[in-house]
Each structure stands twice: as C-alpha cells, then as structure tokens.
Design a protein around this motif. Structure first.
Motif, short mmCIF file in Angstrom:
data_model
loop_
_atom_site.label_atom_id
_atom_site.label_comp_id
_atom_site.label_asym_id
_atom_site.label_seq_id
_atom_site.Cartn_x
_atom_site.Cartn_y
_atom_site.Cartn_z
N UNK A 32 12.00 -2.73 2.52
CA UNK A 32 11.95 -3.92 3.37
C UNK A 32 10.61 -4.60 3.26
N UNK A 33 9.55 -3.82 3.19
CA UNK A 33 8.19 -4.35 3.12
C UNK A 33 7.31 -3.32 2.44
N UNK A 34 6.33 -3.79 1.70
CA UNK A 34 5.38 -2.88 1.07
C UNK A 34 3.97 -3.31 1.41
N UNK A 35 3.24 -2.52 2.22
CA UNK A 35 1.83 -2.82 2.47
C UNK A 35 1.04 -2.78 1.16
N UNK A 36 -0.01 -3.57 1.09
CA UNK A 36 -0.74 -3.70 -0.17
C UNK A 36 -1.26 -2.36 -0.67
N UNK A 37 -1.65 -1.49 0.24
CA UNK A 37 -2.22 -0.21 -0.19
C UNK A 37 -1.17 0.72 -0.81
N UNK A 38 0.11 0.40 -0.67
CA UNK A 38 1.17 1.24 -1.24
C UNK A 38 1.77 0.67 -2.52
N UNK A 39 1.36 -0.54 -2.92
CA UNK A 39 2.00 -1.20 -4.06
C UNK A 39 1.86 -0.38 -5.33
#
Length: 322
Positions: A32-39
């Motif tokens: 649904x969403x990916x925080x930048x630190x997890x990309x």
C-alpha cells in the motif's frame, strides 16, 4: 520474475481491477505504501518495480541487482533517477493520456463553481440563510453564466484541447495562448499577454519546465482583469504561490482554483490553505483521480509491462539531453 508495486494504495481504495496487471505478469507483491527507508530493501531482488510517487533514487536503483524495468504509474517521472537507471541499462516507462476526461471535467467543475457560487450558497443554507430569507430565492451572491465568457488556455495539448471543447459546449470563447517568450504567432494562437488581459478564466495545462516555471506571477496578475479567475490542475510551480495569495488578498483578481500545491501532502502547511475566503478553491490533487482514469492508468501500465516482455514498443522515457 519478482514484480513489486511500491505504493498501490496511492491509486486504489479497493475500486481498481488488477486483472490486466496479473495477465501481464504474475505474481505481484503489492505494498500500500513504502517509506523511503524501506525502498532499497523491498526492491533488492525485484526484476520489475512499479511506483506512483515513491522515490527511486540512485542508491535504491544500484542496490537492486536484478532490476530489469521501472514502471511509473503516472506521467511525471521526477521520482526516478533516470541517469542512474540509464547507467544500469534499466528502461523506465510511464503512462500517458489516461486522465484527460477526468482533469477536463474537474476544470469545468471549478469554472461552474465560480459561475454558480455553489460554495457560498451551500454555506448559506448550512447556516440557515435560506430558511430565514424574506424571499423565495436569496440573491446574496451574484450568479453568472459561462456562455459568452472568454477562457484562456495555456498549454494546448490533449488536456487543453479537451477543456477547450467542453468550454465551447458552454458557448464560451476560447483563446489559446502562444508561448510566453514567442516572437511570432502560430495560426490559431493569441499572444500570451493578450490572453492575460482578455480572459475571464485562465486555465493551465502546460508541462512544468524552465520556460514555464512561475509562468504566472505578479507580472501576469497585473495584466489580468479584476474579474478574472485562474485555474491550475497541472503543476504547482507554474504559479508563484506567494504572488497568487497577494493577488487574491488585494482583490487584484476575482478568484483562483488549484488542484496542486508546492508540497503534497502539505504536512508543513501552506499559506494558501489558511486563506479564509471562498474565492479560492483547493482540491487535494484529485483532478486526475476518477475511477475510470485510475483504471486506464493501471491498464496502460500493464500494457507497458506486456510489451516490454514481448519485445514490443512501450512508453520508454529517454534521458533528457544535457
């Protein structure tokens, strides 16, 4: 083939059919969403990545050793480091011309709101103004007709053309602005400054570039009629926001309607959001977001993947010339 959609929640609330995606390639991993630190971690083993607005920077692209294709689920591609992708020989593709009917009707909605004073009359009823009126029809706010008014369009691609066609159906006169810096006029075009001076409504449908950055600022507001309304469903940086706020506050123009802000979502606020009067209409970057538009976008993204896998032409983005 590991295929990941990093922010599927930004294009659906459960109302989008994923059949075309699944037919193009399967299985998918939908986030649904990916925080930048997890990309970087999420795409590390991926071969195809789809992103609507999640940033794919140089570090993430070089960390994804198996990556073969980057799919942008939008037209704008400023969220992908194209130079890094080119160094890795990873093609990047986007989707185009999927939101034209949605954005065009949103633009007309803005104009109709200003003509019919919908916001003010709705507030009047909510506060009991009609209920306590002496007359059957309160005339507190002046209603006008679009018929006979002049619409100036800046940017006459598919979107600008669609808006022009709708405006003409309302019996409006349409002026197509020539480029601001042009020294001659193409057939069917009107000098940019003349459009600023003559238009009752000015609608922006041009791409953002060095030439169009702040194409509307204090100079242009000084040219506009006090009765003019400005509409922006394109990119926020086409307008100098501070100059717009000043033009509205000083009644230099009659009103404005915008679907885009310089920061989205505006988690740090924006002075335009604090403007208290109904002659400024703001919508949350939703002009594109009809269910039909979002479904077309997903289907076109699927077509890009299918064509890539079958060695057919797809909407590959070229690295801009230096």
């Amino acid at each position: 083939m590991l295929t990941i959609f990093l922010d599927f929640g930004s294009v659906t609330r459960g109302d989008i059919d994923r059949t075309a995606l699944e037919q193009a390639i399967s299985p998918w991993t939908y986030h649904d969403h990916t925080p930048q630190e997890l990309v970087a971690d999420r795409i590390r083993e991926a071969e195809i990545v789809a992103s609507n607005k999640v940033l794919l920077d140089r570090a993430a692209i070089f960390a994804a050793k198996q990556l073969k294709l980057i799919c942008i689920a939008a037209t704008g591609y400023n969220n992908v480091d194209l130079a890094a992708a080119a160094e890795r020989n990873i093609p990047v593709c986007n989707v185009r011309d999927y939101a034209t009917p949605s954005v065009a009707q949103h633009t007309l909605m803005f104009m109709l709101n200003f003509a019919c004073r919908f916001v003010e009359y709705r507030q009047l009823i909510q506060t009991g103004g009609w209920q306590s009126s002496t007359y059957f029809c309160p005339l507190d706010f002046g209603i006008t007709e679009l018929a006979g008014k002049t619409l100036g369009i800046i940017g006459h691609g598919k979107l600008g053309t669609a808006v022009a066609n709708l405006a003409q159906a309302f019996s409006m006169q349409v002026l197509i602005a020539e480029h601001k810096s042009a020294t001659s006029l193409r057939p069917g075009r009107t000098a940019f400054d003349d459009v600023m001076r003559q238009a009752d409504f000015i609608s922006l449908h041009c791409p953002l570039s060095e030439a169009t950055h702040h194409v509307i600022s204090s100079r242009e507001f000084n040219l506009m009629k006090p009765s003019a309304h400005l509409i922006n469903t394109a990119r926020s940086a086409l307008i100098n926001e501070q100059d717009l706020l000043q033009a509205l506050s000083s009644k230099q123009i009659a009103g404005a309607a915008i679907d885009v802000l310089s920061e989205e979502p505006p988690v740090n606020g924006n002075p335009l959001l604090d403007y208290p009067h109904p002659n400024l209409l703001i919508t949350p970057h939703s002009a594109w977001a009809s269910v039909e538009s979002r479904q077309r976008m997903i289907n076109l993204l699927a077509a890009n993947i299918h064509n890539f896998l079958h060695h057919k032409p797809f909407n590959q983005i070229s690295l801009p010339a230096q």
